[in-house]
Design a protein around this motif. Structure first.
Motif, mmCIF file in Angstrom:
data_model
loop_
_atom_site.group_PDB
_atom_site.id
_atom_site.type_symbol
_atom_site.label_atom_id
_atom_site.label_comp_id
_atom_site.label_asym_id
_atom_site.label_seq_id
_atom_site.Cartn_x
_atom_site.Cartn_y
_atom_site.Cartn_z
ATOM 1 N N PHE A 94 0.647 -0.949 0.118
ATOM 2 C CA PHE A 94 -0.156 -0.049 0.020
ATOM 3 C C PHE A 94 0.782 1.136 0.069
ATOM 4 N N ARG A 95 0.265 2.287 -0.322
ATOM 5 C CA ARG A 95 0.915 3.895 -0.274
ATOM 6 C C ARG A 95 0.048 4.563 0.172
ATOM 7 N N ALA A 96 0.605 5.705 1.247
ATOM 8 C CA ALA A 96 -0.363 6.991 1.278
ATOM 9 C C ALA A 96 -0.470 7.981 -0.018
ATOM 10 N N MET A 97 -1.861 8.271 -0.248
ATOM 11 C CA MET A 97 -2.145 9.000 -1.279
ATOM 12 C C MET A 97 -3.074 10.187 -0.980
ATOM 13 N N SER A 98 -2.714 11.386 -1.217
ATOM 14 C CA SER A 98 -3.713 12.442 -1.029
ATOM 15 C C SER A 98 -4.790 12.510 -1.905
ATOM 16 N N ILE A 99 -5.878 12.979 -1.409
ATOM 17 C CA ILE A 99 -7.060 12.836 -1.949
ATOM 18 C C ILE A 99 -7.135 14.329 -2.939
ATOM 19 N N VAL B 188 0.267 18.967 -6.149
ATOM 20 C CA VAL B 188 -0.922 19.607 -6.648
ATOM 21 C C VAL B 188 -2.023 18.895 -6.119
ATOM 22 N N THR B 189 -1.962 17.480 -5.644
ATOM 23 C CA THR B 189 -3.163 16.881 -5.399
ATOM 24 C C THR B 189 -4.050 17.629 -4.412
ATOM 25 N N THR B 190 -3.348 17.757 -3.199
ATOM 26 C CA THR B 190 -3.703 18.666 -2.397
ATOM 27 C C THR B 190 -4.270 19.999 -2.518
ATOM 28 N N ASP C 31 2.167 19.277 4.037
ATOM 29 C CA ASP C 31 1.629 18.013 3.748
ATOM 30 C C ASP C 31 2.814 17.218 3.087
ATOM 31 N N ASN C 32 3.398 16.482 4.029
ATOM 32 C CA ASN C 32 4.655 16.021 3.502
ATOM 33 C C ASN C 32 4.476 14.558 2.753
ATOM 34 N N PHE C 33 4.858 14.401 1.658
ATOM 35 C CA PHE C 33 4.887 13.314 0.868
ATOM 36 C C PHE C 33 6.256 12.419 1.047
ATOM 37 N N GLY C 34 7.126 12.842 2.081
ATOM 38 C CA GLY C 34 8.154 11.914 2.127
ATOM 39 C C GLY C 34 9.330 11.939 1.058
ATOM 40 N N PHE D 66 -7.024 10.155 -7.273
ATOM 41 C CA PHE D 66 -5.845 10.430 -6.677
ATOM 42 C C PHE D 66 -4.682 10.577 -8.082
ATOM 43 N N ILE D 67 -3.791 11.308 -7.500
ATOM 44 C CA ILE D 67 -2.774 11.499 -8.728
ATOM 45 C C ILE D 67 -1.251 11.193 -8.266
ATOM 46 N N MET D 68 -0.655 10.677 -8.903
ATOM 47 C CA MET D 68 0.719 9.973 -8.867
ATOM 48 C C MET D 68 1.788 9.755 -10.068
ATOM 49 N N ARG D 69 2.951 10.237 -9.795
ATOM 50 C CA ARG D 69 3.902 9.701 -10.904
ATOM 51 C C ARG D 69 4.107 8.292 -11.037
ATOM 52 N N GLY D 70 4.325 7.700 -12.341
ATOM 53 C CA GLY D 70 4.697 6.419 -12.472
ATOM 54 C C GLY D 70 6.299 6.194 -11.890
ATOM 55 N N SER D 71 6.168 4.815 -11.385
ATOM 56 C CA SER D 71 7.812 4.447 -11.135
ATOM 57 C C SER D 71 7.714 2.904 -10.998
ATOM 58 N N GLU D 72 8.919 2.345 -10.963
ATOM 59 C CA GLU D 72 8.915 0.838 -11.167
ATOM 60 C C GLU D 72 8.561 0.026 -9.976
ATOM 61 N N SER D 73 8.167 0.602 -8.894
ATOM 62 C CA SER D 73 7.629 -0.142 -7.714
ATOM 63 C C SER D 73 6.509 -1.019 -8.111
ATOM 64 N N ALA D 74 6.563 -2.085 -7.047
ATOM 65 C CA ALA D 74 5.490 -2.991 -7.458
ATOM 66 C C ALA D 74 4.004 -2.412 -7.213
ATOM 67 N N PHE D 75 3.697 -1.509 -6.160
ATOM 68 C CA PHE D 75 2.689 -0.815 -6.033
ATOM 69 C C PHE D 75 2.190 0.004 -7.283
ATOM 70 N N LYS D 76 3.048 0.950 -7.847
ATOM 71 C CA LYS D 76 2.770 1.758 -9.056
ATOM 72 C C LYS D 76 2.585 0.575 -10.240
ATOM 73 N N LYS D 77 3.158 -0.537 -10.380
ATOM 74 C CA LYS D 77 2.988 -1.414 -11.448
ATOM 75 C C LYS D 77 1.474 -1.935 -11.244
#
Ligand SMILES: Cc1cc2nc3c(=O)[nH]c(=O)nc-3n(C[C@H](O)[C@H](O)[C@H](O)COP(=O)(O)OP(=O)(O)OC[C@H]3O[C@@H](n4cnc5c(N)ncnc54)[C@H](O)[C@@H]3O)c2cc1C
Length: 234
Positions: free
Chosen positions: A54-59, A120-122, A231-234, A70-81
């Motif tokens: 799982f991942r935290a995602m802003s609404i 920009v999500t928040t 709002d800290n995305f880490g 939800f809006i997110m950047r693509g990456s090679e992580s299993a979650f993003k896949k």
């Protein structure tokens, strides 16, 4: 109360370079405040790696809107896949809402959203909420991206129907064919667009590094801590 629900993907769109918007169903009687986030997960994830599923995602949706976004950047992580491989109608699990970003009770207190990249999500949630409430306070968006192609929701954020709204887009790696601001958000840029520097409530959204650098800028401007939220995305 934190709840868990199974929801369905309605639509997935690439809205900027390597940036994806997911519109999903909103559970019945689900309510949240602008600025909150959720945990997104899969009941049976297809791809897995050493990290949690799982991942935290802003609404990115505003509370009055029919669906969640939800809006997110693509990456090679299993979650993003797993996210990228979703088809319309596929199910996922959401847990929340969580988070304590709050809008000022005083409807005259101006707000300024200082965001970078997918932060920009928040900002979208807050701005669409202000538009829905038809507020008159000054709402300033300072939104930094590297290039024009990486600006998400550019058109939508330019065309918000709010009386006292200033959308400002700045590019940090590109200047050609661009008549907006360039360079990082700094004190001069904030002073140029925010009218009531001292009384404005500032929201800084993005990575830890972005938040730390913007916090430093606001501290040097003598903005009191009570007027800065993160709002800290880490
Ligand atoms: C409250 C909150 C709200 C958030 N809202 C959003 C949002 O709206 N949109 C959004 O896109 N993100 C948001 N995030 C961040 C999100 O939860 C993810 O952390 C982020 O999207 C990256 O996920 P990922 O699966 O692509 O990378 P992850 O697998 O989580 O990796 C994170 C970073 O670590 C690096 N990394 C991973 N594994 C390794 C390794 N073995 N060695 C070295 N480096 C490694 C990756 O390259 C990446 O840069 C939010 C976070 C929080 C806490």
């Amino acid at each position: 109360m934190i709840s868990q629900s199974t929801v369905k993907l309605i639509q997935k769109n690439e809205i900027a370079e390597n940036t994806f918007q997911f519109i999903i169903t909103k559970p019945k009687d689900f309510s949240f405040n602008s600025g909150q986030f959720m945990f997104l997960d899969f009941a049976n994830p297809v791809n897995t790696d050493d990290n949690p599923t799982f991942r935290a995602m802003s609404i990115a949706a505003a509370p009055h809107e029919e669906n969640l976004m939800f809006i997110m950047r693509g990456s090679e992580s299993a979650f993003k896949k797993n996210m990228m491989e979703m088809n319309d109608g596929d199910e996922m699990v959401i847990k929340g809402p969580m988070g304590h970003v709050t809008l000022p009770q005083n409807m005259n207190q101006p707000i300024a959203l200082i965001v970078a990249g997918v932060g920009v999500t928040t900002a979208r949630s807050i701005i669409k909420h202000e538009e829905h409430q038809k507020t008159n306070r000054q709402v300033t968006l300072l939104y930094a991206n590297r290039t024009k192609k990486s600006i998400a929701l550019h058109e939508e954020l330019q065309n918000i129907e709010l009386q006292n709204y200033k959308p400002v887009f700045t590019l940090t790696r590109e200047t050609q064919e661009w008549d907006g601001e360039t360079g990082r958000i700094n004190e001069d840029m904030i002073r140029k667009y925010v009218d009531d520097i001292k009384n404005t409530m500032y929201y800084i959204v993005g990575t830890k590094a972005f938040i730390e650098s913007m916090e430093e800028v606001l501290k040097n401007m003598d903005i009191i801590k009570e007027n800065i939220q993160f709002d800290n995305f880490g």
